[in-house]
Design an enzyme around this catalytic site. Structure first.
Site, PDB file in Angstrom:
ATOM      1  N   HIS A 189       0.836  -1.214   0.000  1.00 52.15           N
ATOM      2  CA  HIS A 189       0.000   0.000   0.000  1.00 52.15           C
ATOM      3  C   HIS A 189       0.865   1.255   0.000  1.00 52.15           C
ATOM      4  CE1 HIS A 189      -3.543   2.469   1.513  1.00 52.15           C
ATOM      5  NE2 HIS A 189      -2.537   3.201   1.974  1.00 52.15           N
ATOM      6  N   GLU A 190       1.880   1.288   0.845  1.00 50.30           N
ATOM      7  CA  GLU A 190       2.726   2.492   0.938  1.00 50.30           C
ATOM      8  C   GLU A 190       3.517   2.701  -0.352  1.00 50.30           C
ATOM      9  OE1 GLU A 190       2.137   4.571   3.067  1.00 50.30           O
ATOM     10  OE2 GLU A 190       1.149   3.371   4.601  1.00 50.30           O
ATOM     11  N   HIS A 193       1.389   4.528  -2.737  1.00 47.86           N
ATOM     12  CA  HIS A 193       1.468   5.996  -2.602  1.00 47.86           C
ATOM     13  C   HIS A 193       2.721   6.524  -3.292  1.00 47.86           C
ATOM     14  CE1 HIS A 193      -1.981   6.526  -0.131  1.00 47.86           C
ATOM     15  NE2 HIS A 193      -1.497   5.939   0.951  1.00 47.86           N
ATOM     16  N   HIS A 199      -5.818   7.609  -2.063  1.00 54.15           N
ATOM     17  CA  HIS A 199      -6.747   6.612  -1.514  1.00 54.15           C
ATOM     18  C   HIS A 199      -7.995   6.444  -2.374  1.00 54.15           C
ATOM     19  CE1 HIS A 199      -4.743   7.283   2.598  1.00 54.15           C
ATOM     20  NE2 HIS A 199      -4.366   6.124   2.108  1.00 54.15           N
ATOM     21  N   TYR A 250      -9.633   2.415   2.261  1.00 55.53           N
ATOM     22  CA  TYR A 250      -9.795   2.303   3.720  1.00 55.53           C
ATOM     23  C   TYR A 250     -10.814   1.208   4.020  1.00 55.53           C
ATOM     24  CZ  TYR A 250      -8.253   7.082   5.201  1.00 55.53           C
ATOM     25  OH  TYR A 250      -7.595   8.226   5.503  1.00 55.53           O
TER      26      TYR A 250
HETATM   27 ZN   LIG Z   1      -2.503   5.171   2.521  1.00 52.60          ZN
END
Ligand SMILES: [Zn+2]
Length: 350
Positions: A189-190, A193, A199, A250
């Site tokens: 996930h990071e 980014h 998101h 999320y």
């Molecule tokens: Zn994030």
């Protein structure tokens, strides 16, 4: 989805992981953290509430939390301090106008030649999290990850209070922080980014797919649930639907104050945030951003910009529309076509 496209962690994780059989939260805060844990979502500073401030970033006004000198957005996104200003600054010039010598930091956002340089802190625990996440990215996208030798732009995997990353290539060394509790999935996930994804629940059209229960959000964390439209980037989103399988989404319980869901589907049902792998939608989005197909062995091709998507390019949030660049100017309260000139500054097209 993946507009230019640009979550959180808990020291409690470490405790929980070594005493699985004795989880008896006795305070509200612990309850929240336990819920957050089950959600597996990322937070840069799980223990702290920062000072909230309205700032300008890439031509947009947004609310950030200031913690330990970092500007934290939507939980785990770090924004570079040299791209943040307290006042609106000029990012787009009129034709013929001389640009200011000094400008806020600028970045092209994407990694040139589909190549991401990185280095891993010797002190980082469980380095396999980083190397396994990198392997996953390489086997599923056209991106290549190369250990840095002397390159100036690179990701530095290091330890931190939680999981966090900047969005896109920001220029220079940029940290991805991984607290001991951050999993390989959190690391995937990071990296998402760091290569330019935001998101999934911040899509401009997310209200067609999800409902935000503001009454269940921790006080002071409501700003984490804004869409890009709320942040001043209104416009069409021409791409496919919100992807409930996205590793960039999320969970239903993120930032819950009371154990009740903060995000639900339109029929009221809850959903989990998966942190196992890039979804089909994630791969499609990344390969659209960077060119190439899945499979890592494909020759990198020039990125194609998708109509209807937002990008941060050289410090400005711009919308691709009819194969042109458009910027919502608050000065003029309207959309105007803009062009990137060879000096890497943006100008109004007419
Ligand atoms: Zn994030």
């Amino acid at each position: 989805m993946r507009r230019l496209n640009l979550l959180y962690l808990l020291p409690a994780l470490a405790i929980l992981s070594c005493s699985k059989d004795s989880i008896t939260p006795d305070t509200e805060e612990q309850l929240i953290e336990t819920k957050e844990l089950s959600a597996n979502v990322e937070v840069a500073y799980p223990q702290d509430f920062g000072l909230l401030s309205d700032v300008y970033f890439a031509g947009k006004k947004i609310t950030v939390e200031e913690i330990d000198g970092d500007y934290v957005y939507e939980g785990d996104i770090l924004l570079p301090s040299n791209m943040i200003t307290s006042q609106d600054v000029k990012l787009v010039y009129e034709i013929g106008e001389e640009p200011q010598e000094k400008s806020v930091g600028r970045t092209s956002g994407r990694w040139p030649n589909n190549t991401v340089y990185y280095s891993i802190d010797n002190n980082l625990s469980d380095k396999n999290r980083a190397t396994d996440a990198i392997k996953h990215w390489e086997s599923n996208t056209s991106l290549k990850f190369v250990q840095r030798t002397s390159q100036s732009n690179y990701i530095y995997f290091t330890t931190g209070s939680g999981c966090s990353s900047y969005v896109g290539m920001i220029g220079g060394k940029q940290n991805i922080t991984l607290a001991p509790g951050c999993s390989t999935g959190n690391t995937i996930h990071e990296i998402g980014h760091a290569v330019g994804l935001w998101h999934e629940q911040s899509r401009v059209d997310r209200d067609k797919h999800i409902k935000i229960n503001y009454s269940n959000i921790q006080s002071g964390r409501e700003h984490n649930f804004k869409t890009y439209a709320d942040s001043g980037s209104d416009g069409d989103e021409f791409t496919s639907n919100l992807d409930f399988g996205s590793i960039m989404l999320y969970s239903s319980y993120s930032f819950s104050s009371n154990g009740q869901p903060t995000i639900v589907k339109l029929d009221g049902s809850t959903f989990n945030a998966q942190r196992n792998a890039l979804s089909a939608g994630d791969k499609t989005g990344i390969n659209a951003m960077y060119g190439g197909s899945t499979g890592g062995t494909t020759e990198p091709t020039a990125p194609e910009y998708i109509n209807g998507e937002y990008y941060v390019i050289y410090g400005l949030t711009v919308l691709r529309h009819n194969d042109e660049w458009w910027y919502y100017s608050r000065t003029y309260s309207m959309w105007r076509e803009v062009e990137l000139k060879s000096n890497n500054r943006w100008y109004y097209a007419r």
